[in-house]
Design a protein around this motif. Structure first.
Motif, short mmCIF file in Angstrom:
data_model
loop_
_atom_site.label_atom_id
_atom_site.label_comp_id
_atom_site.label_asym_id
_atom_site.label_seq_id
_atom_site.Cartn_x
_atom_site.Cartn_y
_atom_site.Cartn_z
N SER A 6 0.84 -1.03 0.09
CA SER A 6 0.06 0.25 0.10
C SER A 6 1.10 1.18 -0.08
O SER A 6 1.77 1.48 0.80
CB SER A 6 -0.81 -0.13 1.22
N MET A 7 0.42 2.10 -0.83
CA MET A 7 1.28 3.48 -0.90
C MET A 7 1.00 4.09 0.34
O MET A 7 1.86 5.31 0.82
CB MET A 7 0.66 4.36 -1.88
N LEU A 8 0.09 4.01 1.29
CA LEU A 8 -0.03 4.40 2.63
C LEU A 8 0.81 3.98 3.48
O LEU A 8 1.20 4.75 4.45
CB LEU A 8 -1.45 4.12 3.13
N ARG A 9 1.61 3.09 3.18
CA ARG A 9 2.87 2.86 4.19
C ARG A 9 3.96 3.68 3.95
O ARG A 9 5.09 3.79 4.60
CB ARG A 9 3.17 1.37 4.05
N VAL A 10 4.15 4.39 2.63
CA VAL A 10 5.03 4.79 2.34
C VAL A 10 5.10 6.54 2.95
O VAL A 10 4.36 7.07 2.80
CB VAL A 10 5.26 5.02 0.84
N LYS A 11 6.22 6.82 3.70
CA LYS A 11 6.37 7.81 4.23
C LYS A 11 7.30 8.99 4.02
O LYS A 11 7.14 10.16 4.11
CB LYS A 11 6.85 7.66 5.86
N ALA A 12 7.97 8.62 2.90
CA ALA A 12 9.02 9.71 2.30
C ALA A 12 9.47 9.10 1.14
O ALA A 12 9.60 7.92 0.55
CB ALA A 12 9.90 10.07 3.30
N ILE A 13 9.78 10.15 0.22
CA ILE A 13 10.78 9.81 -1.12
C ILE A 13 11.87 10.35 -1.19
O ILE A 13 12.05 11.62 -0.83
CB ILE A 13 9.80 10.15 -2.48
N PHE A 14 12.84 9.65 -1.40
CA PHE A 14 14.32 10.18 -1.64
C PHE A 14 14.68 10.11 -3.09
O PHE A 14 14.64 9.04 -3.57
CB PHE A 14 15.30 9.33 -0.77
N ILE A 15 15.12 11.34 -3.29
CA ILE A 15 15.73 11.57 -4.78
C ILE A 15 17.31 11.46 -4.84
O ILE A 15 18.04 12.19 -4.10
CB ILE A 15 15.23 12.63 -5.51
N SER A 16 17.77 10.59 -5.83
CA SER A 16 19.26 10.55 -5.98
C SER A 16 19.57 11.60 -6.71
O SER A 16 21.11 11.94 -6.28
CB SER A 16 19.70 8.99 -6.36
N VAL A 44 18.78 10.53 8.41
CA VAL A 44 17.35 11.11 8.27
C VAL A 44 16.56 10.00 8.81
O VAL A 44 16.48 8.86 8.56
CB VAL A 44 16.92 11.37 7.01
N GLU A 45 15.94 10.35 9.97
CA GLU A 45 14.79 9.32 10.63
C GLU A 45 13.61 9.54 9.90
O GLU A 45 12.84 10.53 9.94
CB GLU A 45 14.78 9.69 12.24
N ILE A 46 13.15 8.35 9.39
CA ILE A 46 11.67 8.33 8.84
C ILE A 46 11.08 7.17 9.74
O ILE A 46 11.12 5.82 9.25
CB ILE A 46 11.59 7.96 7.21
N GLY A 47 10.22 7.57 10.54
CA GLY A 47 9.56 6.62 11.59
C GLY A 47 10.76 5.55 12.23
O GLY A 47 11.86 6.23 12.86
N PHE A 82 22.29 5.60 -1.23
CA PHE A 82 21.64 5.51 -0.02
C PHE A 82 21.70 4.42 0.58
O PHE A 82 21.77 3.28 -0.05
CB PHE A 82 20.16 5.96 0.05
N ILE A 83 21.79 4.29 1.90
CA ILE A 83 21.23 3.05 2.59
C ILE A 83 20.27 3.44 3.71
O ILE A 83 20.27 4.47 3.90
CB ILE A 83 22.82 2.74 3.44
N VAL A 84 19.52 2.27 3.63
CA VAL A 84 18.41 2.23 4.55
C VAL A 84 18.44 1.10 5.69
O VAL A 84 18.61 0.22 5.34
CB VAL A 84 17.18 2.22 3.92
N SER A 85 18.15 1.70 6.92
CA SER A 85 18.57 0.86 7.92
C SER A 85 17.02 0.79 8.72
O SER A 85 16.51 1.67 9.06
CB SER A 85 19.59 1.27 8.86
N GLY A 86 16.79 -0.31 9.49
CA GLY A 86 15.91 -0.55 10.33
C GLY A 86 15.61 -2.07 10.87
O GLY A 86 15.92 -2.78 10.06
#
Length: 268
Positions: A47-57, A106-109, A128-132
């Motif tokens: 679901s797009m509703l789970r997407v909280k942000a867009i990062f552009i390279s 950058v903290e996104i949730g 980018f690296i994304v961690s969680g």
């Protein structure tokens, strides 16, 4: 502890990568239309509703084509550098534009996104690296050379999207004009299969469960060729070739390299 990843599209016709947990996700680049992004996510049960942000390279069209409509429709913040925003000519609501800096998390949730510079012929390009959930995912495409920062961050990843843009012989013998061939292989263009394979074989961490080969050239590469090349050196890492025509499966990436890491759930 895990994250879910998929490539919604990967290639010069559009790039968009989804990374998230059960509740929150980010998109890295938005290079396909809003409608196509929605369709592909729906087919995956996302679901797009789970997407909280867009990062552009960076500002090339195949990375920003869908961002304006997506951001407006879903009221999403767009993390983009000032130079990329300026050179991309994007008509974004200024209230949704958030600048970021290299090496500043950058903290996104529950997710943490960290950018670092890359070698590409754009105004201010970043990987980018994304961690969680104790998992780290890398998005490494549009890279002219495998610089020290790429190698350092690659070594942190439980899974990565890594560019394997062209086969050197196919590019040399192909129909592209000489100036374009030089642009691709000139240090600020793209990674070849050989360069990507060297990154993988020399710097892969022992806990890397998945490698998604990304941004393959339509004219200067072959999915079967690159799949076979990397399979020879996989050593337990699942090799996936990301398509320029459709989404991949969803891959569940675990903090520990377990048998379950190969799961491909139908929905998240």
């Amino acid at each position: 502890m895990s994250l879910f990843i998929t490539s919604l599209n990967s290639g010069s016709n559009g790039n968009c990568y989804y990374i998230g947990n059960e509740d929150s996700a980010v998109l890295i680049d938005a290079g396909i239309s809003c409608r196509e992004t929605e369709k592909r996510m729906a087919r995956l049960g996302l679901s797009m509703l789970r997407v909280k942000a867009i990062f552009i390279s960076h500002e090339h069209t195949d990375h920003i084509k869908g961002v304006t409509v997506l951001a407006k429709k879903y009221r999403l913040p767009v993390y983009i550098t000032n130079s990329t925003l300026e050179h991309g000519g994007l008509n974004l609501d200024t209230r949704q534009v958030v600048s970021f800096s290299a090496f500043e998390p950058v903290e996104i949730g529950p997710l943490t996104v960290t950018a670092f510079p890359k070698n590409h012929d754009a105004a201010e390009p970043h990987s980018f690296i994304v961690s969680g959930n104790q998992v780290t995912i890398g998005v490494f495409t549009d890279i002219g050379i495998p610089c020290e920062e790429l190698i350092r961050h690659f070594k942190l990843c439980h899974a990565a999207f890594l560019e394997a843009n062209y086969d050197e012989e196919m590019l040399e013998k192909g129909r592209y004009p000489y100036f374009l061939k030089n642009r691709i292989r000139g240090g600020k263009g793209h990674l070849s299969n050989r360069q990507a394979l060297e990154v993988f074989t020399m710097h892969r961490p022992p806990f890397m469960s998945h490698l998604l080969l990304s941004h393959l050239s339509r004219d200067n590469n072959n999915p079967e060729l690159v799949q076979s090349l990397f399979n020879e050196h996989a050593a337990g890492t699942e090799i996936v070739v990301a398509s320029r025509y459709q989404e991949t499966a969803i891959y569940q990436i675990f903090a520990e390299r377990l048998k379950e890491a190969a799961q491909q759930p139908q929905s998240v």
